[in-house]
Design an enzyme around this catalytic site. Structure first.
Site, PDB file in Angstrom:
ATOM      1  N   THR A  71      -8.755   6.459  -2.686  1.00 56.33           N
ATOM      2  CA  THR A  71     -10.205   5.998  -3.059  1.00 56.33           C
ATOM      3  C   THR A  71     -11.201   7.203  -2.884  1.00 56.33           C
ATOM      4  O   THR A  71     -12.131   6.988  -3.363  1.00 56.33           O
ATOM      5  CB  THR A  71     -10.693   4.705  -1.965  1.00 56.33           C
ATOM      6  OG1 THR A  71     -10.336   5.004  -0.823  1.00 56.33           O
ATOM      7  CG2 THR A  71      -9.823   3.624  -2.456  1.00 56.33           C
ATOM      8  N   LYS A 107     -14.906   8.082  -4.729  1.00 59.08           N
ATOM      9  CA  LYS A 107     -16.119   8.366  -4.130  1.00 59.08           C
ATOM     10  C   LYS A 107     -16.579   9.774  -4.572  1.00 59.08           C
ATOM     11  O   LYS A 107     -17.630   9.891  -4.836  1.00 59.08           O
ATOM     12  CB  LYS A 107     -15.899   8.322  -2.409  1.00 59.08           C
ATOM     13  CG  LYS A 107     -15.308   7.074  -1.750  1.00 59.08           C
ATOM     14  CD  LYS A 107     -15.020   7.422  -0.488  1.00 59.08           C
ATOM     15  CE  LYS A 107     -14.378   6.163   0.029  1.00 59.08           C
ATOM     16  NZ  LYS A 107     -13.767   6.698   1.246  1.00 59.08           N
ATOM     17  N   LYS A 158       0.110  14.588   1.316  1.00 59.65           N
ATOM     18  CA  LYS A 158      -1.416  14.659   0.541  1.00 59.65           C
ATOM     19  C   LYS A 158      -1.379  16.371   0.367  1.00 59.65           C
ATOM     20  O   LYS A 158      -2.310  16.627  -0.474  1.00 59.65           O
ATOM     21  CB  LYS A 158      -2.721  14.306   1.625  1.00 59.65           C
ATOM     22  CG  LYS A 158      -2.488  12.829   1.662  1.00 59.65           C
ATOM     23  CD  LYS A 158      -3.860  12.299   2.622  1.00 59.65           C
ATOM     24  CE  LYS A 158      -3.742  10.857   2.686  1.00 59.65           C
ATOM     25  NZ  LYS A 158      -4.508  10.266   1.743  1.00 59.65           N
ATOM     26  N   LYS A 197      -9.681  13.819   3.990  1.00 59.17           N
ATOM     27  CA  LYS A 197      -8.819  12.888   4.020  1.00 59.17           C
ATOM     28  C   LYS A 197      -7.724  12.829   5.073  1.00 59.17           C
ATOM     29  O   LYS A 197      -7.847  14.190   5.763  1.00 59.17           O
ATOM     30  CB  LYS A 197      -7.937  12.711   2.722  1.00 59.17           C
ATOM     31  CG  LYS A 197      -7.131  13.988   2.039  1.00 59.17           C
ATOM     32  CD  LYS A 197      -6.463  13.887   1.110  1.00 59.17           C
ATOM     33  CE  LYS A 197      -7.280  13.871  -0.141  1.00 59.17           C
ATOM     34  NZ  LYS A 197      -7.289  12.485  -0.912  1.00 59.17           N
ATOM     35  N   ARG A 198      -7.037  11.704   5.547  1.00 61.98           N
ATOM     36  CA  ARG A 198      -6.042  12.130   6.591  1.00 61.98           C
ATOM     37  C   ARG A 198      -5.148  13.286   6.544  1.00 61.98           C
ATOM     38  O   ARG A 198      -5.085  13.549   5.270  1.00 61.98           O
ATOM     39  CB  ARG A 198      -5.051  10.786   6.791  1.00 61.98           C
ATOM     40  CG  ARG A 198      -6.110   9.510   7.538  1.00 61.98           C
ATOM     41  CD  ARG A 198      -6.253   9.865   8.802  1.00 61.98           C
ATOM     42  NE  ARG A 198      -5.353   9.707   9.678  1.00 61.98           N
ATOM     43  CZ  ARG A 198      -5.341   8.953  10.738  1.00 61.98           C
ATOM     44  NH1 ARG A 198      -6.193   8.199  10.858  1.00 61.98           N
ATOM     45  NH2 ARG A 198      -4.125   8.979  11.575  1.00 61.98           N
ATOM     46  N   HIS A 235       0.785  -1.379  -0.073  1.00 59.68           N
ATOM     47  CA  HIS A 235       0.042   0.142  -0.047  1.00 59.68           C
ATOM     48  C   HIS A 235       0.837   1.330  -0.014  1.00 59.68           C
ATOM     49  O   HIS A 235       0.400   2.311  -0.092  1.00 59.68           O
ATOM     50  CB  HIS A 235      -0.899   0.097   1.267  1.00 59.68           C
ATOM     51  CG  HIS A 235      -2.058  -0.786   0.930  1.00 59.68           C
ATOM     52  ND1 HIS A 235      -3.220  -0.365   0.543  1.00 59.68           N
ATOM     53  CD2 HIS A 235      -2.260  -2.069   1.309  1.00 59.68           C
ATOM     54  CE1 HIS A 235      -4.251  -1.314   0.477  1.00 59.68           C
ATOM     55  NE2 HIS A 235      -3.591  -2.350   0.982  1.00 59.68           N
TER      56      HIS A 235
HETATM   57  C1  LIG Z   1     -12.258   6.819   1.583  1.00 58.82           C
HETATM   58  C2  LIG Z   1     -11.802   7.311   3.024  1.00 58.82           C
HETATM   59  C3  LIG Z   1     -10.476   7.545   3.483  1.00 58.82           C
HETATM   60  C4  LIG Z   1      -9.500   7.738   2.248  1.00 58.82           C
HETATM   61  O1  LIG Z   1      -9.308   8.840   1.618  1.00 58.82           O
HETATM   62  P1  LIG Z   1      -8.165   9.422   0.451  1.00 58.82           P
HETATM   63  O2  LIG Z   1      -8.816  10.496  -0.125  1.00 58.82           O
HETATM   64  O3  LIG Z   1      -8.088   8.278  -0.505  1.00 58.82           O
HETATM   65  O4  LIG Z   1      -6.944   9.354   1.425  1.00 58.82           O
HETATM   66  C5  LIG Z   1     -10.276   8.050   4.565  1.00 58.82           C
HETATM   67  N1  LIG Z   1     -11.086   8.156   5.297  1.00 58.82           N
HETATM   68  C6  LIG Z   1     -12.473   7.877   5.421  1.00 58.82           C
HETATM   69  C7  LIG Z   1     -13.473   7.901   6.525  1.00 58.82           C
HETATM   70  C8  LIG Z   1     -12.949   7.370   3.891  1.00 58.82           C
HETATM   71  O5  LIG Z   1     -14.126   7.174   3.773  1.00 58.82           O
END
Ligand SMILES: *Cc1c(COP(=O)(O)O)cnc(C)c1O
Length: 811
Positions: A652, A656, A550, A544-545, A356
C-alpha cells in the site's frame, strides 16, 4: 454535512474542560492540558454524532460489519477528525483566541501504533472509508498498553524503546466498563446428558475480563461515526486476600498481573508467526470478547439468531482472529443450545476472511496441545469441524489422499489456521489480482478445487484523504483549483487532471510543490540525522518494514555499484540522488537488523566521502511510523517497490507514493501490476523476473548466486566490499545469506538474479530525470491514475460483494 459551531463556542468548551479537568485558567494551562481539553471537546462532538447514527442503525435495523484485526495503525487522530468534520478552520480560530496554534497541538498528537505495518494500516484505512461511505462498521482489537516499539538508531544499531502511547493517546479512548466481557481460559471439559443430548460443561477455567475502550472513527463529510473497540485485559480478583494474609504479597497479586499481561504489548513480528502461547492467548482474548458482544447486541435488537447472518458480517483480517470461528460456534451451541448443523450454517454465512501472505513462515500453525491448553472447548470444536470436513472429503474423493492432506485443519499435530478460515468463510479474498491468483494455486489449491466460487480478489486501497489531502495540503489545493473539490469524495475524479498534461503552468506548479515538500523533508533530515541533502537531487525512497523479501539489499547493492563507479570513473554520469530509507526490523529478526546496520554504515561511508557526497547521499530515518510516512510520501520522486515477484501480496506504500506523484521503480508484483495497468509501461520503471520466471528458476534448482558473482565484475566488487570495507565494518552475515544461504537456500530472494535488470531500470530513471518536463508529466499521470487505489473503492467492493452492507447516509 456541516456542523454549526462558532469559534467562540468551541473556545468556551475548551475553557470549560481546562477548568473542570485541570483546574486551570486558559492563561496558565500547559500545551498538554490544551491538547487534552481539545481532544475531549472533539470526542464529545463525536459522541453526539455516534448516538445519533446509532439510533438510525437500530431503527432501520441495518446490517453491520465487524472487522476483526489483531492490528490497527491509525496514526494521529486530531487532524484527521477535524478534517473529516470540517472543523479545522473553526478550531484554528478557537485556539487563536487563547494565543495557541493548532499546528502545535498536531505536533504533540501521538501516533497510535497498534500495528506493525501494512496490515494494520490497511485495517485503519478501511475503517476510515467505511465511515466515509456512511456504513455501519466497527473494528475490534486489543488495547495494547505498548504499541509497536519506537526505533532509535544508536551507533548504527536498531534499539527498541517502549511506546507508551496512552499517556496522551488516552484522550481519544472512551472506556465502557459496563460492556465488559468475561473470557474463559484453561480448565477442563465434562460431558453430560440433557434431554437425550450430549452436552459439554467447561469447568475449572479462569476468567479474564475484557474491558472495551472505544476509539471513535469519523468519516469524511459523513454523519456516521463508528467505533474501533479495543479490549483491555484485567482480572476479576485484584488481590488474593488469603495469600496476602500469609504475607505473600507479590503472589497475592499474581493473578491480576497474569491477566493484565495479555493486553500489555503488541508482538513486533511482521509477516512472521510468533509461536508463543501469549500470542494465541491474545488472539482468543479479543475474539472471544468481540464475538460475545456481537451476539449480545444482535439478540437485544432482533431476539432471534436465525437472522444473524442477515444483520451481521464478521470479517477476519488475516488468520490472527481465526478463533472467532470456533468461538461463535461455542456460543451458539453451548449458550444458545443450537444444533451443530444450524450453528455451522450461521457461522458460514456470517464469516469472511482476507489472506495477506503466502510466505510459509507467516502462515499460522499451532500445536494441538497449545490450543487445548488455552481453551479446551475451543479445541474440541475445531477438532469436530475438522472431523466433519475430512469425512466429507473422504466420501467425495475416496482415492485422493491429497485432498485431505491439503485441506485438513488439523494435520501432523498442528492446527492450520488458514484452513480453518477457508473452511468456515463464505468468501476468501486475496489483496491484489496476482496474489488472489497465487493463493488459489498455492495454499488453497485444495479448497479451490472443492469450492472455487469462494475465492475472489479485492485489491487493497488507501485512505487517500489522509495521504493526499492532509499530508500534502499544497498539492491538494492545486488539484482542487484545477478540477474542483469532488475528488475528495470520489477519487476517480483525479483522472480529470490528465487534461493539464501539456499545461506548462500546471507542470511548473506541480514541480514547485514537490520541491517545497522536499525542502520540508530536508529540514527534518537535517534535524534528525544532521545530513544536508539537496532538494534538487532525486529523492529516491524505500520506506517499509525491513524484510529480506522486500529486498532493501537490492537497493543498497545498487548504491554501492554507483559509488564504485563514481570512485573509479571521474566522469561517470550520475544525476544527484538522495537515497532515503526508513523501516523497523522485528526485534528478533537478525538479518533485518543487519540490513539496517549495513544501510547506516554505508551512509556514513558515502556521506563523508568528498568525492561522492555531492552526487549521492544516503539517509536512514529512524522510527518509521504513520506520521513520518506522511512527511516522506509528499517529498518522494522515486518509489522503490522492488520485492521478489510473488512475495508482496499487494503493498500500500506504493499507492501512497503514487498519489503524491512519485514514479515507481518496481517488480511485477502485488499491486505494482495494477499500477502498471493504470499508467502503462511508459509512466513507471518495471524490471526483474516475473512470478512464473521466479517459480521456474526456483524449481530448476539451477540458480547459482556464486556464478553471478564471478561472472559480473560489479557484483564481485559489491560482494567483496561487504566483508569489512564499509565504514570499517564487516557484513559477512549478509554476504553469507547471498552466497551460501546460512543454512537456507542461497540468495533465496534472488537479489543477484534481478540485479542487472534493476541497474538498467535505474539508468532509465536517470535518463528520464534529465527531461524535467517529461518527468513532471509522468508524475501528473501517476496522480491522475491513482484514484482506483482509494480505500473507498476497496470498501465498496467488500460491502457489495462480501459483507452485503449499505450506506445509511441519507436515511
Ligand atoms: C503504508 C505503510 C506501511 C506499508 O508499506 P508497504 O510499502 O506496503 O510495505 C507500513 N508502515 C507504515 C507506517 C505505513 O504507513
Amino acid at each position: 454535512m456541516r456542523l454549526n459551531y462558532t469559534s467562540r463556542q468551541i473556545s468556551d468548551l475548551i475553557e470549560g474542560k481546562l477548568m473542570r479537568y485541570f483546574a486551570r485558567e486558559p492563561h496558565n494551562a500547559t500545551m498538554h492540558q490544551y491538547y487534552k481539553a481539545t481532544c475531549s471537546v472533539i470526542r464529545d462532538i463525536m459522541s453526539e454524532l455516534w448516538l445519533e447514527n446509532h439510533d438510525i442503525v437500530n431503527s432501520h435495523q441495518e446490517k453491520q460489519v465487524y472487522y476483526l484485526s489483531m492490528e490497527f495503525l491509525p496514526g494521529t487522530s486530531l487532524r484527521n477528525n477535524l478534517f473529516n468534520l470540517h472543523l479545522e478552520d473553526v478550531m484554528s480560530r478557537s485556539l487563536a483566541n487563547f494565543g495557541k496554534k493548532l499546528e502545535d497541538l498536531y505536533a504533540i498528537d501521538p501516533d497510535a501504533g497498534l500495528g506493525n505495518g501494512g496490515l494494520g494500516r490497511l485495517a485503519s484505512c478501511y475503517l476510515d472509508s467505511i465511515a466515509s461511505q456512511g456504513m455501519a462498521g466497527h473494528g475490534m482489537s486489543i488495547c495494547y498498553e505498548y504499541g509497536i516499539f519506537k526505533q532509535a538508531i544508536e551507533n548504527c544499531n536498531q534499539v527498541e524503546k517502549a511506546d507508551d502511547w496512552q499517556d496522551l493517546g488516552e484522550a481519544w479512548l472512551l472506556e465502557k466498563e459496563d460492556e465488559s466481557e468475561n473470557v474463559q481460559f484453561g480448565g477442563s471439559l465434562e460431558e453430560y446428558w440433557e434431554n437425550g443430548k450430549l452436552r459439554i460443561n467447561h469447568k475449572n477455567y479462569h476468567t479474564v475480563i475484557a474491558i472495551p475502550n472505544d476509539y471513535y472513527i469519523t468519516g469524511y463529510d459523513s454523519k456516521v461515526v463508528n467505533t474501533l473497540r479495543l479490549y483491555r485485559a484485567t482480572s476479576p480478583v485484584s488481590i488474593d486476600m488469603e495469600l496476602f494474609a500469609q504475607g505473600k504479597y507479590l503472589k497475592a497479586m499474581e493473578e491480576k498481573h497474569m491477566a493484565e499481561i495479555i493486553s500489555k504489548i503488541l508482538y513486533p513480528e511482521d509477516a512472521h508467526q510468533e509461536g508463543k502461547m501469549l500470542r494465541l492467548t491474545q488472539q482468543y482474548f479479543f475474539t472471544s470478547a468481540g464475538i460475545q458482544t456481537i451476539v449480545k447486541r444482535h439478540m437485544r435488537t432482533f431476539k432471534d439468531l436465525k437472522t444473524f447472518p442477515d444483520k451481521v458480517a464478521i470479517h477476519i483480517n488475516d488468520t490472527h482472529p481465526a478463533l472467532a470461528i470456533p468461538e461463535l460456534m461455542r456460543i451458539l451451541i453451548d449458550d444458545h443450545r443450537l444444533e451443530w448443523e444450524d450453528a455451522w450454517d450461521i457461522v458460514t454465512r456470517t464469516v469472511s476472511y482476507t489472506n495477506h501472505t503466502v510466505m510459509p513462515e507467516a502462515l499460522e500453525k499451532w500445536a494441538e496441545s497449545i490450543i487445548r491448553e488455552i481453551q479446551p472447548r475451543i479445541y474440541s470444536i475445531i477438532a469436530e469441524i475438522n472431523r466433519r470436513l475430512t469425512l466429507e472429503l473422504t466420501i467425495k474423493y475416496p482415492y485422493d489422499q491429497d485432498m485431505i492432506r491439503k485441506n485438513a485443519i488439523i494435520y501432523d499435530g498442528q492446527v492450520r489456521m488458514a484452513n480453518l478460515c477457508a473452511a468456515a468463510a463464505h468468501t476468501v479474498n486475496g489483496v491484489s489480482a496476482l496474489h488472489s491468483e497465487i493463493i488459489k494455486k498455492d495454499i488453497f489449491d485444495g479448497f479451490n478445487k472443492e469450492t472455487p466460487s469462494k475465492f475472489t480478489n479485492v485489491t487493497n486501497g488507501i485512505a487517500y484523504r489522509r495521504w493526499l489531502c492532509q499530508a500534502n495540503p499544497r498539492l491538494s489545493e492545486l488539484i482542487e483549483d484545477l478540477i474542483g473539490p469532488e475528488f475528495k469524495k470520489d477519487a476517480t475524479n483525479l483522472e480529470k487532471l490528465m487534461k493539464f498534461k501539456e499545461d506548462e503552468n500546471v507542470l511548473t506548479q506541480l514541480h514547485q510543490i514537490k520541491r517545497d515538500n522536499k525542502i520540508k523533508l530536508a529540514d527534518k533530515i537535517w534535524q534528525t540525522n544532521a545530513i544536508k541533502v539537496d532538494p534538487d537531487s532525486i529523492f529516491d525512497v524505500q520506506v517499509k518494514r525491513i524484510h529480506e523479501y522486500k529486498r532493501q539489499l537490492l537497493n543498497l547493492f545498487h548504491i554501492i555499484y554507483i559509488y564504485d563507479r563514481i570512485k573509479t570513473e571521474p566522469d561517470f554520469d550520475i544525476e544527484p540522488r538522495t537515497f532515503i530509507f526508513a523501516g523497523k526490523a522485528a526485534a528478533g529478526y537478525q538479518a533485518a537488523k543487519e540490513i539496517i546496520r549495513f544501510a547506516c554504515h554505508l551512509a556514513n561511508k558515502i556521506n563523508s566521502d568528498p568525492e561522492a557526497r555531492d552526487r549521492i547521499k544516503i539517509v536512514f530515518l529512524e522510527n518509521y511510523s504513520v506520521s513520518l510516512a506522511e512527511l516522506i510520501m509528499p517529498a518522494a520522486d522515486i518509489s522503490e517497490q522492488i520485492s521478489l515477484a510473488g512475495k508482496e501480496a499487494s503493498g500500500t506504500g506504493n499507492m501512497k507514493l503514487m498519489i503524491n506523484g512519485a514514479l515507481t521503480i518496481g517488480t511485477y508484483d502485488g499491486a505494482n501490476i495494477e499500477i502498471n495497468q493504470q499508467v502503462g509501461d511508459e509512466n513507471m520503471f518495471l524490471f526483474g523476473m516475473r512470478e512464473d520466471e521466479v517459480q521456474k528458476l526456483r524449481d530448476s534448482h539451477s540458480y547459482s548466486p556464486y556464478d553471478h558473482m564471478v561472472n559480473d565484475k560489479h557484483i564481485y566488487r559489491i560482494m567483496k566490499q561487504l566483508s569489512c570495507e564499509i565504514d570499517g565494518q564487516c557484513f559477512n552475515a549478509i554476504a553469507n545469506l547471498i552466497t551460501n544461504g546460512s543454512g537456507g537456500p542461497a540468495d533465496q530472494y534472488f537479489v543477484l538474479a534481478d540485479f542487472k535488470s534493476y541497474m538498467e531500470a535505474q539508468k532509465r530513471v536517470q535518463e528520464t530525470w534529465k527531461d524535467r518536463k517529461r518527468w513532471t508529466q509522468m508524475s501528473l499521470t501517476n496522480i491522475a491514475k491513482s484514484g482506483i487505489f482509494s480505500a473507498d473503492r476497496s470498501v465498496g467492493e467488500y460491502a457489495q460483494r462480501i459483507w452485503g452492507i449499505e450506506s445509511i447516509n441519507g436515511k
